[in-house]
Design a protein around this motif. Structure first.
Motif, PDB file in Angstrom:
ATOM      1  N   PHE A  29       0.851  -1.185   0.000  1.00 25.66           N
ATOM      2  CA  PHE A  29       0.000   0.000   0.000  1.00 25.66           C
ATOM      3  C   PHE A  29       0.889   1.237   0.000  1.00 25.66           C
ATOM      4  CE2 PHE A  29      -2.705  -3.275   1.703  1.00 25.66           C
ATOM      5  CZ  PHE A  29      -3.975  -2.981   1.218  1.00 25.66           C
ATOM      6  N   ILE A  30       0.608   2.185  -0.899  1.00 20.16           N
ATOM      7  CA  ILE A  30       1.350   3.436  -0.974  1.00 20.16           C
ATOM      8  C   ILE A  30       0.361   4.591  -0.879  1.00 20.16           C
ATOM      9  CG2 ILE A  30       2.806   4.905  -2.428  1.00 20.16           C
ATOM     10  CD1 ILE A  30       3.996   2.403  -3.630  1.00 20.16           C
ATOM     11  N   GLY A  31       0.734   5.621  -0.111  1.00 23.78           N
ATOM     12  CA  GLY A  31      -0.120   6.792   0.003  1.00 23.78           C
ATOM     13  C   GLY A  31      -0.960   6.771   1.257  1.00 23.78           C
ATOM     14  N   PRO A  32      -1.847   7.750   1.411  1.00 23.60           N
ATOM     15  CA  PRO A  32      -2.631   7.869   2.653  1.00 23.60           C
ATOM     16  C   PRO A  32      -3.542   6.670   2.874  1.00 23.60           C
ATOM     17  CG  PRO A  32      -2.774   9.866   1.304  1.00 23.60           C
ATOM     18  CD  PRO A  32      -2.128   8.825   0.459  1.00 23.60           C
ATOM     19  N   ASP A  33      -3.684   6.297   4.150  1.00 25.72           N
ATOM     20  CA  ASP A  33      -4.646   5.243   4.491  1.00 25.72           C
ATOM     21  C   ASP A  33      -6.051   5.685   4.120  1.00 25.72           C
ATOM     22  OD1 ASP A  33      -2.674   3.664   5.503  1.00 25.72           O
ATOM     23  OD2 ASP A  33      -3.037   4.176   7.594  1.00 25.72           O
ATOM     24  N   LEU A  70     -15.185  -3.032  -1.728  1.00 19.24           N
ATOM     25  CA  LEU A  70     -13.913  -2.399  -1.382  1.00 19.24           C
ATOM     26  C   LEU A  70     -14.129  -0.906  -1.524  1.00 19.24           C
ATOM     27  CD1 LEU A  70     -10.760  -2.637  -0.861  1.00 19.24           C
ATOM     28  CD2 LEU A  70     -10.527  -2.500  -3.353  1.00 19.24           C
ATOM     29  N   ILE A  71     -13.705  -0.111  -0.529  1.00 17.60           N
ATOM     30  CA  ILE A  71     -13.865   1.333  -0.648  1.00 17.60           C
ATOM     31  C   ILE A  71     -12.539   2.022  -0.348  1.00 17.60           C
ATOM     32  CG2 ILE A  71     -16.302   1.255   0.023  1.00 17.60           C
ATOM     33  CD1 ILE A  71     -15.475   2.471   2.727  1.00 17.60           C
ATOM     34  N   TYR A  72     -12.384   3.205  -0.933  1.00 14.62           N
ATOM     35  CA  TYR A  72     -11.288   4.094  -0.556  1.00 14.62           C
ATOM     36  C   TYR A  72     -11.888   5.449  -0.224  1.00 14.62           C
ATOM     37  CZ  TYR A  72      -6.950   6.591  -0.220  1.00 14.62           C
ATOM     38  OH  TYR A  72      -5.905   7.336   0.277  1.00 14.62           O
ATOM     39  N   LEU A  81       5.141   3.415   2.638  1.00 17.46           N
ATOM     40  CA  LEU A  81       4.124   2.378   2.618  1.00 17.46           C
ATOM     41  C   LEU A  81       3.169   2.560   3.778  1.00 17.46           C
ATOM     42  CD1 LEU A  81       6.232  -0.818   1.843  1.00 17.46           C
ATOM     43  CD2 LEU A  81       5.023   0.650   0.258  1.00 17.46           C
ATOM     44  N   SER A  82       1.906   2.259   3.546  1.00 12.88           N
ATOM     45  CA  SER A  82       0.905   2.353   4.593  1.00 12.88           C
ATOM     46  C   SER A  82       0.097   1.073   4.614  1.00 12.88           C
ATOM     47  CB  SER A  82      -0.019   3.553   4.355  1.00 12.88           C
ATOM     48  OG  SER A  82      -0.737   3.389   3.148  1.00 12.88           O
ATOM     49  N   GLN A  83      -0.666   0.903   5.663  1.00  8.19           N
ATOM     50  CA  GLN A  83      -1.500  -0.279   5.794  1.00  8.19           C
ATOM     51  C   GLN A  83      -2.968   0.119   5.687  1.00  8.19           C
ATOM     52  OE1 GLN A  83      -0.522  -3.444   5.875  1.00  8.19           O
ATOM     53  NE2 GLN A  83       1.561  -2.697   5.622  1.00  8.19           N
TER      54      GLN A  83
END
Length: 490
Positions: free
Chosen positions: A338-342, A369-371, A456-458
């Motif tokens: 994962f890259i970028g803001p959670d 799945l949502i962002y 990287l973010s989770q």
């Protein structure tokens, strides 16, 4: 943390005496300006007895053509739009700003989590309440070589308690041996021993009964497989939050705010624009200025402040976030890159290693799945590029915010999705489809994509992914369903 942005929408020149007030032209609309303050009427009257100017200026709030205020920008509870007057003399501000009207966009954000309704481990023939059984005089549950089985002709049942309507039920049965069940009269097979079976049940509400029966198979077995345990999960149909907004108009009297009117509540999704009717109230400013010493302001600036879940002072239209499922291990959704803001959340998804060994991700017919875009995004759209996997399951349909695309194996497609601060990008199966295509990578970007080299973010760990009941952690991502043809094929 409370976050505020400010916009200045119009200035009003109010000369002394009987001269008419003149409204200056509003400035150019910027991404930070989600509302306009417009002059409806102005009355300027000189009171010769009191030697004072008496002004009544009436305004209303509207939304510009672009960069509209959306529900997702509001926070839980009070969101005040406050209108302020500031005196100006000889080009300089004089005195303190005066607040005279405000609209409270009071918001109730509803996002229900999944819950375990019941969890039983078979250690005896006795069923805990509220489970029941029916059949002959003998016990419906019998100890086997390992675990317990349901006699043929007997049924154990669970009635859904109050408060669990309009959702999805996941019936999970762990078995030591292969065999057959009847679930609400429908025979289903468990062909593999030592496995948890998950059955997605729709159309069940509070008061509905889930019945599990030991079915007679063609092999002559007259009971269910030997069972380790059963647990039932209730999940919402969507993890996209719902916003109930109730606008209230108040005016300032002395040091107190006095309620003038409350409009009816309306329900929105995070991406919905606020209905202009919620803002269409007359905001009246009545005040007087003495003309005895002729030192009163020669004009007044009017501005509006919105206290909400956004901070325009640090915002940008450049954005980048991505997830590469091929770089994980196929076990759970903490392992991909994962890259970028959670901002990721998910419901009823599958992450696995299909034939060929490359990890892949897909959604079943009720999965999601949502962002959620961060509160620092000023843009109006983002490009969402999805790449399907280069194997037989890479072909299929994926719907992003209502737009459907059919992928071929190993192909990419870019959806242009309207988006704003705190807006939601939703990935789902097409109506009537059991599964999406297998997905290798998703990239969400806008502008120059300045977050491209972010650490990287989770993902956000949605409660359906891992549930904990009395210290027992259940990882739903690893549960396979014997009634899931696609899963069995893989």
């Amino acid at each position: 943390m409370r976050k505020i942005f400010t916009f200045i929408a119009c200035s009003l020149l109010l000369p002394m005496g009987w001269a008419n007030a003149l409204a200056q032209e509003s400035p150019t609309v910027t991404p930070a300006q989600r509302l306009n303050l417009e002059l409806i009427n102005n009355v300027s009257r000189y009171n010769i007895d009191e030697q004072q100017n008496e002004y009544t200026n009436t305004f209303r709030l509207t939304q510009p053509t672009d960069n509209k205020l959306t529900a997702g920008m509001l926070k839980q509870g009070d969101n005040y739009i406050t209108v302020t007057r500031q005196g100006v003399k000889d080009g300089e501000t004089v005195g303190q700003p005066t607040e005279f009207a405000r609209i409270n966009m009071n918001t109730d954000i509803s996002k229900r989590d999944a819950e375990i309704l019941t969890d039983i481990e078979f250690t005896s023939t006795t069923l805990p309440s509220p489970w029941t059984y029916s059949g002959g005089s003998r016990a419906p549950l019998v100890a086997g070589n390992s675990g317990y089985y349901i006699r043929s002709g007997y049924t154990i049942s669970y009635t859904i308690p109050a408060g669990y309507d309009d959702g999805i039920l996941l019936l999970n049965i762990g078995t030591y041996t292969a065999g057959y069940f009847k679930i609400n009269g429908n025979t289903t097979s468990q062909t593999t021993a030592n496995k948890w079976n998950q059955y997605v049940l729709t159309g069940f509400n509070s008061g509905s009964t889930i019945s599990i029966q030991g079915a007679t198979s063609t092999g002559g077995n007259s009971a269910s497989p030997n069972m380790l345990g059963i647990y039932i999960v209730w999940a919402p149909k969507t993890i996209v939050p719902s916003y109930s907004i109730t606008p209230t108009y108040s005016k300032k009297e002395g040091n107190n705010w006095v309620n003038v009117s409350t409009l009816s509540s309306q329900t929105y999704s995070p991406n919905d624009e606020i209905n202009s009717n919620s803002l269409a109230v007359s905001l009246e400013d009545f005040f007087v200025e003495s003309t005895i010493n002729n030192n009163h302001p020669d004009s007044y600036n009017y501005s509006s402040n919105l206290d909400a879940n956004i901070d325009w002072s640090v915002m940008t239209g450049d954005f980048y976030a991505s997830v590469d499922f091929t770089k994980g291990d196929g076990s759970d959704l903490e392992s991909p890159e994962f890259i970028g803001p959670d901002g990721w959340g998910y419901l009823l998804v599958s992450y696995h290693n299909p034939s060929g060994g490359t990890p892949a991700f897909y959604l079943n017919g009720t999965g999601e799945l949502i962002y959620t875009m961060p509160p620092t995004f000023t843009g109006n759209t983002v490009n969402v590029t999805v790449t399907s996997t280069n194997h037989e399951y890479g072909a299929g349909i994926l719907v992003v915010n209502g737009t459907s695309h059919t992928f071929t194996q190993g192909s990419s497609y870019t959806y242009i999705v309207p988006a704003s601060a705190n807006g939601v990008i939703q990935f789902k199966s097409a109506e009537g489809q059991s599964y999406t295509c297998d997905i290798a990578k998703i990239v969400i970007q806008s502008g120059n994509g300045t977050a491209m080299h972010a650490p990287l973010s989770q993902p956000i760990k949605h409660s359906l992914k891992k549930l904990n009941l009395n210290g027992k952690e259940i990882n739903l991502q690893k549960i396979e369903s014997s009634s899931d043809n696609k899963q069995v094929k893989r």
